[in-house]
Design an enzyme around this catalytic site. Structure first.
Site, PDB file in Angstrom:
ATOM      1  CB  THR A  94      -0.783   0.057   1.266  1.00 47.80           C
ATOM      2  OG1 THR A  94      -1.618  -1.250   1.378  1.00 47.80           O
ATOM      3  CG2 THR A  94      -2.033   1.232   1.363  1.00 47.80           C
ATOM      4  CE  LYS A 169      -5.188  -0.630   1.815  1.00 45.38           C
ATOM      5  NZ  LYS A 169      -5.271  -1.934   2.412  1.00 45.38           N
ATOM      6  CE  LYS A 244       1.711   2.214   3.908  1.00 44.37           C
ATOM      7  NZ  LYS A 244       2.111   0.987   3.702  1.00 44.37           N
TER       8      LYS A 244
HETATM    9  P1  NAD Z   1       6.033  -5.819   7.159  1.00 45.41           P
HETATM   10  O1  NAD Z   1       7.143  -4.874   7.707  1.00 45.41           O
HETATM   11  O2  NAD Z   1       5.684  -6.959   8.147  1.00 45.41           O
HETATM   12  O3  NAD Z   1       6.700  -6.530   5.841  1.00 45.41           O
HETATM   13  C1  NAD Z   1       7.518  -5.845   4.908  1.00 45.41           C
HETATM   14  C2  NAD Z   1       8.724  -6.728   4.771  1.00 45.41           C
HETATM   15  O4  NAD Z   1       9.477  -5.845   3.689  1.00 45.41           O
HETATM   16  C3  NAD Z   1       9.719  -6.507   5.840  1.00 45.41           C
HETATM   17  O5  NAD Z   1       9.927  -7.858   6.086  1.00 45.41           O
HETATM   18  C4  NAD Z   1      10.872  -5.937   5.396  1.00 45.41           C
HETATM   19  O6  NAD Z   1      12.104  -6.611   5.951  1.00 45.41           O
HETATM   20  C5  NAD Z   1      10.783  -5.936   3.800  1.00 45.41           C
HETATM   21  N1  NAD Z   1      11.552  -5.245   2.985  1.00 45.41           N
HETATM   22  C6  NAD Z   1      11.691  -3.754   3.059  1.00 45.41           C
HETATM   23  N2  NAD Z   1      12.542  -3.301   1.954  1.00 45.41           N
HETATM   24  C7  NAD Z   1      12.953  -4.478   1.512  1.00 45.41           C
HETATM   25  C8  NAD Z   1      13.743  -4.547   0.309  1.00 45.41           C
HETATM   26  N3  NAD Z   1      14.496  -3.662  -0.270  1.00 45.41           N
HETATM   27  N4  NAD Z   1      14.154  -5.956   0.015  1.00 45.41           N
HETATM   28  C9  NAD Z   1      13.503  -6.993   0.403  1.00 45.41           C
HETATM   29  N5  NAD Z   1      12.783  -6.937   1.456  1.00 45.41           N
HETATM   30  C10 NAD Z   1      12.297  -5.772   1.952  1.00 45.41           C
HETATM   31  O7  NAD Z   1       4.738  -5.214   6.532  1.00 45.41           O
HETATM   32  P2  NAD Z   1       3.192  -5.943   6.141  1.00 45.41           P
HETATM   33  O8  NAD Z   1       2.438  -5.891   7.368  1.00 45.41           O
HETATM   34  O9  NAD Z   1       3.565  -7.321   5.932  1.00 45.41           O
HETATM   35  O10 NAD Z   1       2.818  -4.897   5.280  1.00 45.41           O
HETATM   36  C11 NAD Z   1       3.072  -4.895   3.690  1.00 45.41           C
HETATM   37  C12 NAD Z   1       2.491  -3.991   3.004  1.00 45.41           C
HETATM   38  O11 NAD Z   1       1.046  -4.407   3.159  1.00 45.41           O
HETATM   39  C13 NAD Z   1       2.221  -2.637   3.589  1.00 45.41           C
HETATM   40  O12 NAD Z   1       2.261  -1.602   2.432  1.00 45.41           O
HETATM   41  C14 NAD Z   1       0.957  -2.558   4.283  1.00 45.41           C
HETATM   42  O13 NAD Z   1       0.524  -1.078   4.518  1.00 45.41           O
HETATM   43  C15 NAD Z   1       0.031  -3.487   3.491  1.00 45.41           C
HETATM   44  N6  NAD Z   1      -1.065  -4.071   4.150  1.00 45.41           N
HETATM   45  C16 NAD Z   1      -0.952  -4.606   5.420  1.00 45.41           C
HETATM   46  C17 NAD Z   1      -1.970  -5.237   5.997  1.00 45.41           C
HETATM   47  C18 NAD Z   1      -1.539  -5.663   7.334  1.00 45.41           C
HETATM   48  O14 NAD Z   1      -2.764  -6.149   8.085  1.00 45.41           O
HETATM   49  N7  NAD Z   1      -0.633  -5.866   8.053  1.00 45.41           N
HETATM   50  C19 NAD Z   1      -3.130  -5.210   5.564  1.00 45.41           C
HETATM   51  C20 NAD Z   1      -3.155  -4.572   4.279  1.00 45.41           C
HETATM   52  C21 NAD Z   1      -2.340  -4.032   3.493  1.00 45.41           C
END
Ligand code: NAD
Length: 298
Positions: A94, A169, A244
Site C-alpha cells: 500500500t 484502496k 498510514k
Molecule cells: P512488514 O513490515 O511485516 O513486511 C514488509 C517486509 O518488507 C519486511 O519484512 C522488510 O524486511 C521487507 N523489505 C523492506 N524493504 C525490502 C527490500 N528492499 N528488499 C527486500 N525486503 C524488503 O509489513 P506488512 O504488514 O507485511 O505490510 C506490507 C504492506 O502491506 C504494507 O504496505 C502495508 O500497508 C500493506 N498492508 C498490510 C496489512 C496488514 O494487516 N499487515 C493489510 C493490508 C495492507
C-alpha cells in the site's frame, strides 16, 4: 500454468502470500532483508534467493510486498536492470498513488510491464488466501496476474490504469476511517444521553446509519460479539495501519486540491491515536479516546 515468481518482502503479509503461491504449485524465489523471514518462508516451500536481483533474474513475474513507496521505488531501482525484458512487476504494497504511478513509469521505461495490486483483508486474509486485490494497470497485465492473485485471495477487481488500485484502496479506507469515527462519536453521544449501546445498535444497524464500522467492527462490546471491542480491542485492523492509509489519502487530497474536511481530520485523529493509546489496538479503539476526551464514563 505454473509460473516462476520472485517474491520480495516476506513480512506479515508477504510471508503467507508467498507460501500460498508455493502451495498452489508455483515456483517461488523469495527474498527479504531479514534473513529469519527468508528461512521461515523456506519452511513453507519458498526457495531462498541470495538477493532481490538474483530472485528477479530467473522469474516470469515479480511480486513485491513492502512497507512504503520509498521501499518500492528503491527496490525497482535495484532490480529493474536484472529482470528479463517484458517481466511483469506486480506491487501489492500500500503506497502513495503518485509513487505507484512513478513505479509503473520506471518499469515501462526499463522495458518491463507493471500492475499495482494493493490488498485488503489483513494478515488473517493473507494466511487464509481470502484477500481482496484492487488492481491498476493494463488489461493484459491484469489477466496475466489474475491466476496468481486467485491463489492468494478470493477477489481481484481491475480498477483502471496505473495507480487505480492504490486509488481505490485509499478511497475505501478513507470511507472506513471517517465512518468509524462517526459511529464511535454516536455511541459516546448515546452514553451521554442515557441511550444503551444495544438500543442504538438495534436502530442504526437497520436504519440509515448502517455501515461496516457499525455492523461488523462495532466499536463497543456487546452488539456484535465478533468485533475487536469484545477482546479489549486486539486487532483486527491495527490503528497504525489505518493511520498510514489515511496519511496516503491526505497526501492525495492535498495533491488533487480536493476539499475533504472529514478525510483530513480523520487522518489527524488517527495519527494522534496511533502514536498514543492506539499503537497496539484495533482502529475501533478510537472510541475510548473520544470517550476519554469527552469526560464520559463507559
Ligand atoms: P512488514 O513490515 O511485516 O513486511 C514488509 C517486509 O518488507 C519486511 O519484512 C522488510 O524486511 C521487507 N523489505 C523492506 N524493504 C525490502 C527490500 N528492499 N528488499 C527486500 N525486503 C524488503 O509489513 P506488512 O504488514 O507485511 O505490510 C506490507 C504492506 O502491506 C504494507 O504496505 C502495508 O500497508 C500493506 N498492508 C498490510 C496489512 C496488514 O494487516 N499487515 C493489510 C493490508 C495492507
Amino acid at each position: 500454468m505454473s509460473r516462476t515468481v520472485a517474491f520480495i518482502g516476506l513480512g506479515h503479509m508477504g510471508g503467507p502470500m508467498a507460501a500460498n503461491l508455493a502451495k498452489a504449485g508455483h515456483r517461488i524465489l523469495g527474498h527479504d532483508l531479514v534473513p529469519a523471514l527468508v528461512e521461515a518462508a523456506a519452511g513453507q516451500g519458498v526457495e531462498p534467493a541470495g538477493s532481490a536481483a538474483e530472485a528477479v533474474a530467473g522469474a516470469d513475474l515479480v511480486i513485491s510486498m513492502l512497507p512504503a513507496g520509498r521501499h518500492v521505488l528503491g527496490l525497482y531501482d535495484d532490480i529493474l536492470g536484472a529482470a528479463r525484458p517484458g517481466t511483469l512487476f506486480v506491487d501489492c504494497s500500500t503506497i502513495d498513488v503518485a509513487d505507484a504511478r512513478t513505479a509503473h513509469e520506471q518499469a515501462v521505461a526499463a522495458g518491463m510491464r507493471a500492475l499495482d495490486a494493493p490488498v485488503s483483508g489483513g494478515v488473517v486474509g493473507a494466511e487464509a488466501a481470502t484477500l481482496t486485490f484492487m488492481a491498476g494497470g493494463g488489461e493484459a497485465e491484469f489477466a496475466e496476474a489474475e491466476p496468481l492473485l486467485a491463489a492468494m485471495g478470493k477477489r481481484a477487481v481491475h480498477c483502471g490504469g496505473a495507480g487505480a488500485g492504490q486509488a481505490a484502496k485509499i478511497c475505501n479506507n478513507m470511507i472506513l476511517g471517517v465512518s468509524m469515527i462517526a459511529v464511535s462519536e454516536a455511541f459516546v453521544l448515546a452514553e451521554s444521553l442515557g441511550l444503551s449501546h444495544q438500543a442504538l445498535y438495534d436502530v442504526a444497524s437497520t436504519a440509515s446509519g448502517q455501515c461496516w464500522a457499525l455492523t461488523v467492527n462495532c466499536p463497543v462490546p456487546g452488539p456484535v460479539p465478533g468485533s475487536p471491542a469484545n477482546r479489549d480491542y486486539r486487532p483486527g485492523f491495527a490503528a497504525p495501519l489505518m493511520a498510514k492509509d489515511l496519511g496516503l489519502a491526505a497526501n492525495a487530497l492535498r495533491e488533487g486540491g480536493v476539499r475533504a474536511e472529514l478525510g483530513l481530520r480523520a487522518a489527524e485523529l488517527y495519527a494522534a491515536y496511533a502514536e498514543g493509546d492506539g499503537a497496539d489496538e484495533d482502529f475501533s479503539g478510537i472510541v475510548r479516546t473520544i470517550r476519554k476526551q469527552s469526560g464520559e464514563k463507559p
